[in-house]
Design a protein around this motif. Sequence first.
Motif, PDB file in Angstrom:
ATOM      1  N   GLU A 114       0.819  -1.212   0.000  1.00 47.97           N
ATOM      2  CA  GLU A 114       0.000   0.000   0.000  1.00 47.97           C
ATOM      3  C   GLU A 114       0.854   1.264   0.000  1.00 47.97           C
ATOM      4  OE1 GLU A 114      -3.427   0.990   2.935  1.00 47.97           O
ATOM      5  OE2 GLU A 114      -3.382  -1.154   2.530  1.00 47.97           O
ATOM      6  N   SER A 115       1.963   1.216   0.765  1.00 44.65           N
ATOM      7  CA  SER A 115       2.801   2.413   0.896  1.00 44.65           C
ATOM      8  C   SER A 115       3.495   2.778  -0.415  1.00 44.65           C
ATOM      9  CB  SER A 115       3.829   2.218   2.007  1.00 44.65           C
ATOM     10  OG  SER A 115       4.544   1.042   1.756  1.00 44.65           O
ATOM     11  N   SER A 116       3.490   1.829  -1.392  1.00 49.90           N
ATOM     12  CA  SER A 116       4.124   2.158  -2.683  1.00 49.90           C
ATOM     13  C   SER A 116       3.141   2.919  -3.587  1.00 49.90           C
ATOM     14  CB  SER A 116       4.608   0.880  -3.389  1.00 49.90           C
ATOM     15  OG  SER A 116       3.500   0.131  -3.829  1.00 49.90           O
ATOM     16  N   ALA A 117       1.920   3.168  -3.046  1.00 49.68           N
ATOM     17  CA  ALA A 117       0.895   3.839  -3.851  1.00 49.68           C
ATOM     18  C   ALA A 117       1.165   5.343  -3.902  1.00 49.68           C
ATOM     19  CB  ALA A 117      -0.480   3.564  -3.266  1.00 49.68           C
ATOM     20  N   ALA A 123      -5.322   1.002  -7.828  1.00 48.92           N
ATOM     21  CA  ALA A 123      -5.120  -0.452  -7.756  1.00 48.92           C
ATOM     22  C   ALA A 123      -5.297  -0.926  -6.315  1.00 48.92           C
ATOM     23  CB  ALA A 123      -3.734  -0.803  -8.276  1.00 48.92           C
ATOM     24  N   VAL A 124      -4.714  -0.189  -5.361  1.00 46.32           N
ATOM     25  CA  VAL A 124      -4.827  -0.566  -3.943  1.00 46.32           C
ATOM     26  C   VAL A 124      -6.301  -0.567  -3.524  1.00 46.32           C
ATOM     27  CG1 VAL A 124      -4.319   0.223  -1.586  1.00 46.32           C
ATOM     28  CG2 VAL A 124      -2.502   0.174  -3.293  1.00 46.32           C
ATOM     29  N   GLU A 125      -7.034   0.449  -3.971  1.00 50.16           N
ATOM     30  CA  GLU A 125      -8.465   0.535  -3.645  1.00 50.16           C
ATOM     31  C   GLU A 125      -9.235  -0.674  -4.185  1.00 50.16           C
ATOM     32  OE1 GLU A 125     -10.210   2.344  -1.546  1.00 50.16           O
ATOM     33  OE2 GLU A 125      -8.191   3.003  -1.041  1.00 50.16           O
ATOM     34  N   LYS A 126      -8.875  -1.072  -5.419  1.00 47.21           N
ATOM     35  CA  LYS A 126      -9.559  -2.229  -6.035  1.00 47.21           C
ATOM     36  C   LYS A 126      -9.304  -3.495  -5.220  1.00 47.21           C
ATOM     37  CE  LYS A 126      -9.426  -0.621 -10.765  1.00 47.21           C
ATOM     38  NZ  LYS A 126      -8.511  -0.568 -11.904  1.00 47.21           N
ATOM     39  N   ILE A 127      -8.065  -3.655  -4.779  1.00 46.66           N
ATOM     40  CA  ILE A 127      -7.745  -4.851  -3.981  1.00 46.66           C
ATOM     41  C   ILE A 127      -8.581  -4.827  -2.702  1.00 46.66           C
ATOM     42  CG2 ILE A 127      -5.939  -6.097  -2.718  1.00 46.66           C
ATOM     43  CD1 ILE A 127      -3.917  -5.092  -4.783  1.00 46.66           C
ATOM     44  N   LYS A 128      -8.639  -3.662  -2.082  1.00 45.37           N
ATOM     45  CA  LYS A 128      -9.375  -3.539  -0.806  1.00 45.37           C
ATOM     46  C   LYS A 128     -10.863  -3.772  -0.975  1.00 45.37           C
ATOM     47  CE  LYS A 128      -6.582  -0.366   1.922  1.00 45.37           C
ATOM     48  NZ  LYS A 128      -6.491   1.067   2.198  1.00 45.37           N
ATOM     49  N   ARG A 129     -11.389  -3.408  -2.168  1.00 46.87           N
ATOM     50  CA  ARG A 129     -12.833  -3.608  -2.415  1.00 46.87           C
ATOM     51  C   ARG A 129     -13.129  -5.031  -2.872  1.00 46.87           C
ATOM     52  NH1 ARG A 129     -14.055  -1.141  -6.821  1.00 46.87           N
ATOM     53  NH2 ARG A 129     -12.411   0.409  -7.036  1.00 46.87           N
ATOM     54  N   PRO A 173       3.480  -1.865 -10.880  1.00 47.73           N
ATOM     55  CA  PRO A 173       3.980  -0.530 -11.246  1.00 47.73           C
ATOM     56  C   PRO A 173       5.426  -0.577 -11.745  1.00 47.73           C
ATOM     57  CG  PRO A 173       3.290  -0.616  -8.923  1.00 47.73           C
ATOM     58  CD  PRO A 173       3.183  -1.991  -9.456  1.00 47.73           C
ATOM     59  N   GLN A 174       6.175  -1.632 -11.411  1.00 51.07           N
ATOM     60  CA  GLN A 174       7.583  -1.729 -11.843  1.00 51.07           C
ATOM     61  C   GLN A 174       7.705  -2.270 -13.268  1.00 51.07           C
ATOM     62  OE1 GLN A 174       9.614  -0.686  -9.429  1.00 51.07           O
ATOM     63  NE2 GLN A 174       8.011  -0.751  -7.856  1.00 51.07           N
ATOM     64  N   CYS A 175       6.955  -3.355 -13.573  1.00 52.19           N
ATOM     65  CA  CYS A 175       7.230  -4.034 -14.849  1.00 52.19           C
ATOM     66  C   CYS A 175       5.969  -4.318 -15.670  1.00 52.19           C
ATOM     67  CB  CYS A 175       7.965  -5.358 -14.586  1.00 52.19           C
ATOM     68  SG  CYS A 175       6.896  -6.646 -13.948  1.00 52.19           S
ATOM     69  N   GLY A 176       4.790  -4.049 -15.110  1.00 55.21           N
ATOM     70  CA  GLY A 176       3.555  -4.274 -15.869  1.00 55.21           C
ATOM     71  C   GLY A 176       3.018  -5.692 -15.774  1.00 55.21           C
ATOM     72  N   GLY A 177       3.764  -6.592 -15.098  1.00 58.70           N
ATOM     73  CA  GLY A 177       3.273  -7.975 -14.915  1.00 58.70           C
ATOM     74  C   GLY A 177       2.048  -7.980 -14.005  1.00 58.70           C
ATOM     75  N   TYR A 178       1.373  -9.121 -13.946  1.00 57.41           N
ATOM     76  CA  TYR A 178       0.182  -9.174 -13.081  1.00 57.41           C
ATOM     77  C   TYR A 178       0.574  -9.367 -11.612  1.00 57.41           C
ATOM     78  CZ  TYR A 178      -2.676  -9.716 -17.279  1.00 57.41           C
ATOM     79  OH  TYR A 178      -3.288  -9.514 -18.478  1.00 57.41           O
ATOM     80  N   ILE A 179      -0.147  -8.658 -10.762  1.00 60.56           N
ATOM     81  CA  ILE A 179       0.032  -8.837  -9.319  1.00 60.56           C
ATOM     82  C   ILE A 179      -0.716 -10.100  -8.896  1.00 60.56           C
ATOM     83  CG2 ILE A 179      -0.546  -7.836  -7.041  1.00 60.56           C
ATOM     84  CD1 ILE A 179       1.759  -6.370  -8.514  1.00 60.56           C
ATOM     85  N   ARG A 180      -0.065 -10.874  -8.015  1.00 64.47           N
ATOM     86  CA  ARG A 180      -0.647 -12.120  -7.506  1.00 64.47           C
ATOM     87  C   ARG A 180      -0.558 -12.119  -5.982  1.00 64.47           C
ATOM     88  NH1 ARG A 180       3.418 -17.155  -7.747  1.00 64.47           N
ATOM     89  NH2 ARG A 180       2.448 -17.420  -5.716  1.00 64.47           N
ATOM     90  N   PRO A 181      -1.321 -12.962  -5.320  1.00 59.88           N
ATOM     91  CA  PRO A 181      -1.176 -13.038  -3.856  1.00 59.88           C
ATOM     92  C   PRO A 181       0.176 -13.663  -3.499  1.00 59.88           C
ATOM     93  CG  PRO A 181      -2.783 -14.647  -4.647  1.00 59.88           C
ATOM     94  CD  PRO A 181      -2.379 -13.845  -5.836  1.00 59.88           C
ATOM     95  N   ASP A 182       0.713 -13.264  -2.352  1.00 58.89           N
ATOM     96  CA  ASP A 182       2.017 -13.766  -1.923  1.00 58.89           C
ATOM     97  C   ASP A 182       1.834 -15.092  -1.177  1.00 58.89           C
ATOM     98  OD1 ASP A 182       4.674 -13.963  -1.429  1.00 58.89           O
ATOM     99  OD2 ASP A 182       4.756 -12.383   0.091  1.00 58.89           O
ATOM    100  N   ILE A 183       1.435 -16.073  -1.951  1.00 60.13           N
ATOM    101  CA  ILE A 183       1.090 -17.380  -1.388  1.00 60.13           C
ATOM    102  C   ILE A 183       1.904 -18.443  -2.117  1.00 60.13           C
ATOM    103  CG2 ILE A 183      -0.810 -19.082  -1.481  1.00 60.13           C
ATOM    104  CD1 ILE A 183      -2.669 -16.819  -0.662  1.00 60.13           C
TER     105      ILE A 183
END
Length: 276
Positions: free
Chosen positions: A152-155, A163-169, A178-188
């Motif tokens: 969140e702090s990188s927002a 994007a952070v808001e969408k995740i929260k909703r 934001p670094q490379c355009g790849g898809y964000i995934r859960p850290d699982i």
Amino acid sequence: MVAELSTKLVAQVEQAAKLLRSAKQVCILSGAGISAESGIPTFRDKQTGLWENFSAEDLASPTAFARDPKLVWSWYQWRRELVQDKAPNPAHRALAKWQQGLALKNLASKQRLTLITQNVDDLHEQAGSEAIHLHGHLWRNRCSQCDSVFVESSANNEETKNAVEKIKRFSDELIACPQCGGYIRPDIVWFGESLPVEAWQQAEEAAANCEVFISIGTSSLVYPAAGLAQLAKQNGAKIIEINPNPTPSTVVDITLAAKAGAVMPLLVSTLEQSKS
Ligand code: APR
């Protein structure tokens, strides 16, 4: 709760407490079953609603994400929504009490308790425990391509804030890194992926050096986590299993065949009563 337990089970809990009283190092591995009484379905439970035609194995893998990232991301957003208002149950709370040594001062000074979990929820932490997470964290995200952590702090620009808001909703819209355009995934940790190195080393060390190993609410089907009980046994530990259903584990010395929410508070209060 104790009233729900048979006389035989209460006697077995006494037997387990006897082993635990003299142990200097105790290692506990928890699985999805410990959070079941908080209302979080386990992995072997049949999924419901929209997801009833999918199994966890079909969704929790890098192959599934590569094939259909939106499907996998939607599933995790759905799981997050399901888990967000869940609270620790008596099993998490009893464990935290034991780990913090609050009511077990005499014992705690002589005993080291390491808690390892396969769960990605944070109910152990909410209860006040410190846990080693072998399979990652439901509430964290990272890039599937460059691996950078998405916090969140990188927002710091509009796009990332959105994007952070969408995740929260719990929106199922895919998020671009934001670094490379790849898809964000859960850290699982998904099926077929390696466990976090440091967490695994700590878990192996705790299992290999404990005198008593307790497995709570895990089907003992998923390796390498399921191998920790075997490692403990090979090194001379006694193994206690808390699970209302049988598991394929062949190393168990004491089976406490009931729900963790009933057994753990009794076990901890039995330990409490025995201030040796
Ligand atoms: N108390 C104790 N155990 C329970 C309870 C309860 N109230 N309710 C269910 N259980 C037991 C079930 O009998 C089952 O053996 O919890 C176990 C849950 O098994 P799984 O769903 O297989 O969960 P787990 O062992 O944690 O799965 C391991 O598999 O999908 C992956 O990465 C995921 O961490 C997960 C891993």
